[in-house]
Design a protein around this motif. Structure first.
Motif, PDB file in Angstrom:
ATOM      1  N   GLY A   1       0.774  -1.225   0.000  1.00 39.30           N
ATOM      2  CA  GLY A   1       0.000   0.000   0.000  1.00 39.30           C
ATOM      3  C   GLY A   1       0.809   1.280   0.000  1.00 39.30           C
ATOM      4  O   GLY A   1       0.240   2.372  -0.079  1.00 39.30           O
ATOM      5  N   LYS A   2       2.139   1.157   0.091  1.00 36.67           N
ATOM      6  CA  LYS A   2       2.980   2.355   0.154  1.00 36.67           C
ATOM      7  C   LYS A   2       3.918   2.414  -1.038  1.00 36.67           C
ATOM      8  O   LYS A   2       4.520   1.398  -1.409  1.00 36.67           O
ATOM      9  N   PRO A   3       4.084   3.589  -1.646  1.00 33.03           N
ATOM     10  CA  PRO A   3       5.070   3.722  -2.723  1.00 33.03           C
ATOM     11  C   PRO A   3       6.473   3.720  -2.143  1.00 33.03           C
ATOM     12  O   PRO A   3       6.772   4.481  -1.226  1.00 33.03           O
ATOM     13  N   VAL A   4       7.321   2.832  -2.647  1.00 29.24           N
ATOM     14  CA  VAL A   4       8.688   2.727  -2.109  1.00 29.24           C
ATOM     15  C   VAL A   4       9.740   3.186  -3.115  1.00 29.24           C
ATOM     16  O   VAL A   4      10.877   3.479  -2.750  1.00 29.24           O
ATOM     17  N   MET A   5       9.367   3.245  -4.380  1.00 28.54           N
ATOM     18  CA  MET A   5      10.278   3.735  -5.416  1.00 28.54           C
ATOM     19  C   MET A   5       9.445   4.311  -6.548  1.00 28.54           C
ATOM     20  O   MET A   5       8.393   3.774  -6.885  1.00 28.54           O
ATOM     21  N   GLY A   6       9.928   5.410  -7.120  1.00 27.94           N
ATOM     22  CA  GLY A   6       9.188   6.007  -8.225  1.00 27.94           C
ATOM     23  C   GLY A   6      10.101   6.739  -9.187  1.00 27.94           C
ATOM     24  O   GLY A   6      11.116   7.306  -8.787  1.00 27.94           O
ATOM     25  N   VAL A   7       9.708   6.692 -10.457  1.00 31.77           N
ATOM     26  CA  VAL A   7      10.391   7.442 -11.510  1.00 31.77           C
ATOM     27  C   VAL A   7       9.341   8.251 -12.261  1.00 31.77           C
ATOM     28  O   VAL A   7       8.320   7.715 -12.692  1.00 31.77           O
ATOM     29  N   VAL A   8       9.595   9.542 -12.373  1.00 36.08           N
ATOM     30  CA  VAL A   8       8.749  10.459 -13.147  1.00 36.08           C
ATOM     31  C   VAL A   8       9.634  11.058 -14.231  1.00 36.08           C
ATOM     32  O   VAL A   8      10.667  11.656 -13.929  1.00 36.08           O
ATOM     33  N   TYR A   9       9.243  10.882 -15.485  1.00 39.04           N
ATOM     34  CA  TYR A   9      10.041  11.417 -16.588  1.00 39.04           C
ATOM     35  C   TYR A   9       9.189  12.337 -17.432  1.00 39.04           C
ATOM     36  O   TYR A   9       8.112  11.961 -17.895  1.00 39.04           O
TER      37      TYR A   9
ATOM     38  N   GLU B   1      12.912  16.895 -20.923  1.00 39.05           N
ATOM     39  CA  GLU B   1      14.141  16.099 -20.746  1.00 39.05           C
ATOM     40  C   GLU B   1      14.605  16.136 -19.289  1.00 39.05           C
ATOM     41  O   GLU B   1      15.781  16.334 -18.990  1.00 39.05           O
ATOM     42  N   LYS B   2      13.654  15.936 -18.395  1.00 40.18           N
ATOM     43  CA  LYS B   2      13.960  15.962 -16.967  1.00 40.18           C
ATOM     44  C   LYS B   2      13.290  14.789 -16.274  1.00 40.18           C
ATOM     45  O   LYS B   2      12.144  14.452 -16.587  1.00 40.18           O
ATOM     46  N   SER B   3      14.024  14.170 -15.351  1.00 40.07           N
ATOM     47  CA  SER B   3      13.498  13.041 -14.589  1.00 40.07           C
ATOM     48  C   SER B   3      13.537  13.354 -13.108  1.00 40.07           C
ATOM     49  O   SER B   3      14.361  14.142 -12.641  1.00 40.07           O
ATOM     50  N   TYR B   4      12.637  12.706 -12.375  1.00 40.46           N
ATOM     51  CA  TYR B   4      12.668  12.708 -10.914  1.00 40.46           C
ATOM     52  C   TYR B   4      12.675  11.260 -10.453  1.00 40.46           C
ATOM     53  O   TYR B   4      11.893  10.446 -10.949  1.00 40.46           O
ATOM     54  N   ILE B   5      13.560  10.955  -9.526  1.00 35.17           N
ATOM     55  CA  ILE B   5      13.720   9.592  -9.044  1.00 35.17           C
ATOM     56  C   ILE B   5      13.669   9.606  -7.532  1.00 35.17           C
ATOM     57  O   ILE B   5      14.307  10.447  -6.891  1.00 35.17           O
ATOM     58  N   GLY B   6      12.900   8.699  -6.944  1.00 30.18           N
ATOM     59  CA  GLY B   6      12.841   8.617  -5.487  1.00 30.18           C
ATOM     60  C   GLY B   6      12.910   7.177  -5.013  1.00 30.18           C
ATOM     61  O   GLY B   6      12.200   6.314  -5.544  1.00 30.18           O
ATOM     62  N   ILE B   7      13.781   6.910  -4.047  1.00 32.94           N
ATOM     63  CA  ILE B   7      13.838   5.614  -3.375  1.00 32.94           C
ATOM     64  C   ILE B   7      13.644   5.906  -1.891  1.00 32.94           C
ATOM     65  O   ILE B   7      14.507   6.521  -1.257  1.00 32.94           O
ATOM     66  N   VAL B   8      12.498   5.524  -1.357  1.00 30.96           N
ATOM     67  CA  VAL B   8      12.159   5.885   0.013  1.00 30.96           C
ATOM     68  C   VAL B   8      13.178   5.256   0.977  1.00 30.96           C
ATOM     69  O   VAL B   8      13.481   4.072   0.899  1.00 30.96           O
TER      70      VAL B   8
ATOM     71  N   THR C   1      -0.567   9.422  -9.246  1.00 33.52           N
ATOM     72  CA  THR C   1       0.235   9.947  -8.132  1.00 33.52           C
ATOM     73  C   THR C   1       1.338   9.029  -7.632  1.00 33.52           C
ATOM     74  O   THR C   1       2.285   9.508  -7.003  1.00 33.52           O
ATOM     75  N   GLY C   2       1.233   7.717  -7.876  1.00 32.12           N
ATOM     76  CA  GLY C   2       2.139   6.761  -7.225  1.00 32.12           C
ATOM     77  C   GLY C   2       3.614   7.079  -7.355  1.00 32.12           C
ATOM     78  O   GLY C   2       4.351   7.112  -6.361  1.00 32.12           O
ATOM     79  N   ALA C   3       4.076   7.348  -8.579  1.00 32.51           N
ATOM     80  CA  ALA C   3       5.515   7.563  -8.802  1.00 32.51           C
ATOM     81  C   ALA C   3       5.991   8.851  -8.142  1.00 32.51           C
ATOM     82  O   ALA C   3       7.006   8.872  -7.429  1.00 32.51           O
ATOM     83  N   ALA C   4       5.263   9.948  -8.363  1.00 34.92           N
ATOM     84  CA  ALA C   4       5.666  11.227  -7.776  1.00 34.92           C
ATOM     85  C   ALA C   4       5.499  11.222  -6.266  1.00 34.92           C
ATOM     86  O   ALA C   4       6.231  11.913  -5.548  1.00 34.92           O
ATOM     87  N   HIS C   5       4.547  10.435  -5.764  1.00 28.58           N
ATOM     88  CA  HIS C   5       4.377  10.256  -4.315  1.00 28.58           C
ATOM     89  C   HIS C   5       5.655   9.652  -3.722  1.00 28.58           C
ATOM     90  O   HIS C   5       6.151  10.116  -2.689  1.00 28.58           O
ATOM     91  N   ALA C   6       6.210   8.647  -4.390  1.00 31.86           N
ATOM     92  CA  ALA C   6       7.470   8.041  -3.925  1.00 31.86           C
ATOM     93  C   ALA C   6       8.603   9.064  -3.923  1.00 31.86           C
ATOM     94  O   ALA C   6       9.410   9.118  -2.988  1.00 31.86           O
ATOM     95  N   VAL C   7       8.654   9.879  -4.972  1.00 26.54           N
ATOM     96  CA  VAL C   7       9.690  10.921  -5.048  1.00 26.54           C
ATOM     97  C   VAL C   7       9.533  11.907  -3.882  1.00 26.54           C
ATOM     98  O   VAL C   7      10.507  12.257  -3.212  1.00 26.54           O
ATOM     99  N   ALA C   8       8.290  12.312  -3.623  1.00 30.45           N
ATOM    100  CA  ALA C   8       8.027  13.264  -2.536  1.00 30.45           C
ATOM    101  C   ALA C   8       8.442  12.677  -1.184  1.00 30.45           C
ATOM    102  O   ALA C   8       9.122  13.343  -0.384  1.00 30.45           O
TER     103      ALA C   8
END
Length: 262
Positions: free
Chosen positions: A112-120, A125-132, A215-222
């Motif tokens: 139920g929780k986002p643990v990793m996300g990639v937003v491209y 030409e910009k990416s956001y990457i999050g690994i909780v 929201t899932g990917a950007a939620h992980a980034v946040a």
């Protein structure tokens, strides 16, 4: 700097490949996108979806929930512990307006929780990457830059992410509760959450419909950048006991209203 996490690095590559396919269609000389004829949009969406699904299947045997293949029964979905949550093309209005603010979104959800996300954002030409638990980064032209949510300091202007089109009475109520000046920061698609993640805004209140794949990917980034994403009650928008936004907890894939805050 390269990502040390091989799985996330591969997911980023998949998102960029999907983004390339979207851009091939985006650049075509389509004079007018009519609401009745969204064929270029549909074509881009499906091309990205197919690339992402094929890519993720090569990485793991985890199930995949994508906006383009969302007709999976709740009986099946409720068995999932870990799964991929995908929006192959978020920001249809932005795509049609050709303002570049659309994204490819891939998230890994665990219980139920986002643990990793990639937003491209392929047009930017910009990416956001999050690994909780490990950190969050933005990436542009091959350069990885650590990002962190920025708390509001006394005396600062509150920077609040909002819609370009209109502000609802509920948003006005929230703004009125803030102590000090407020400035609206307009942005499209899941990039709204990323603005809080990278410290460009303090708050993003969402008082309109979204689906979990939006929201899932950007939620992980946040989360990875130190921000909070909580369920928002319009009657008490800044409540301190708000619950975290979660995924795949019921049959509906619609999110409740939520607040992204630093």
């Amino acid at each position: 700097m390269a990502l040390k996490d091989a799985l996330t690095e591969n997911v980023l590559k998949i998102a960029k490949t999907a983004g390339d396919a979207i851009m091939d269609i985006y650049r075509k000389d389509v004079a007018v996108y009519e609401k009745q004829d969204t064929s270029p949009l549909t074509e881009a969406d499906l091309a990205a979806h197919n690339i992402i699904v094929e890519g993720l299947k090569s990485l793991s045997d985890l199930p995949i929930l994508s906006e383009e293949s969302a007709d999976i029964s709740w009986n099946e979905r409720q068995q999932w512990q870990r799964y991929w949550l995908v929006d192959p093309l978020d920001g249809t209005k932005e795509f049609i307006k050709k303002n570049g603010e659309f994204t490819v979104n891939i998230a890994l959800i665990d219980n139920g929780k986002p643990v990793m996300g990639v937003v491209y954002a392929p047009a930017l030409e910009k990416s956001y990457i999050g690994i909780v638990g490990e950190g969050a980064w933005s990436e542009s032209k091959g350069e990885m830059t650590p990002i962190k949510a920025r708390k509001h300091q006394p005396g600062d202007t509150w920077k609040v992410v909002g819609s370009r089109s209109h502000q609802s009475p509920e948003i006005q109520k929230l703004l009125a509760e803030l102590d000090g000046e407020t400035e609206l920061v307009a942005m499209g698609s899941s990039l709204k959450l990323c603005l809080v993640a990278e410290g460009q805004a303090h708050l993003y209140p969402r008082l309109g419909p979204t689906s979990e794949w939006d929201t899932g990917a950007a939620h992980a980034v946040a989360l990875a950048a130190g921000a909070n994403v909580t369920v928002l009650d319009p009657q008490a928008p800044l409540a301190s006991d708000a619950q975290p936004l979660t995924y795949n907890q019921e049959e509906s894939v619609l999110n409740p209203y939520f607040l992204v805050s630093a």
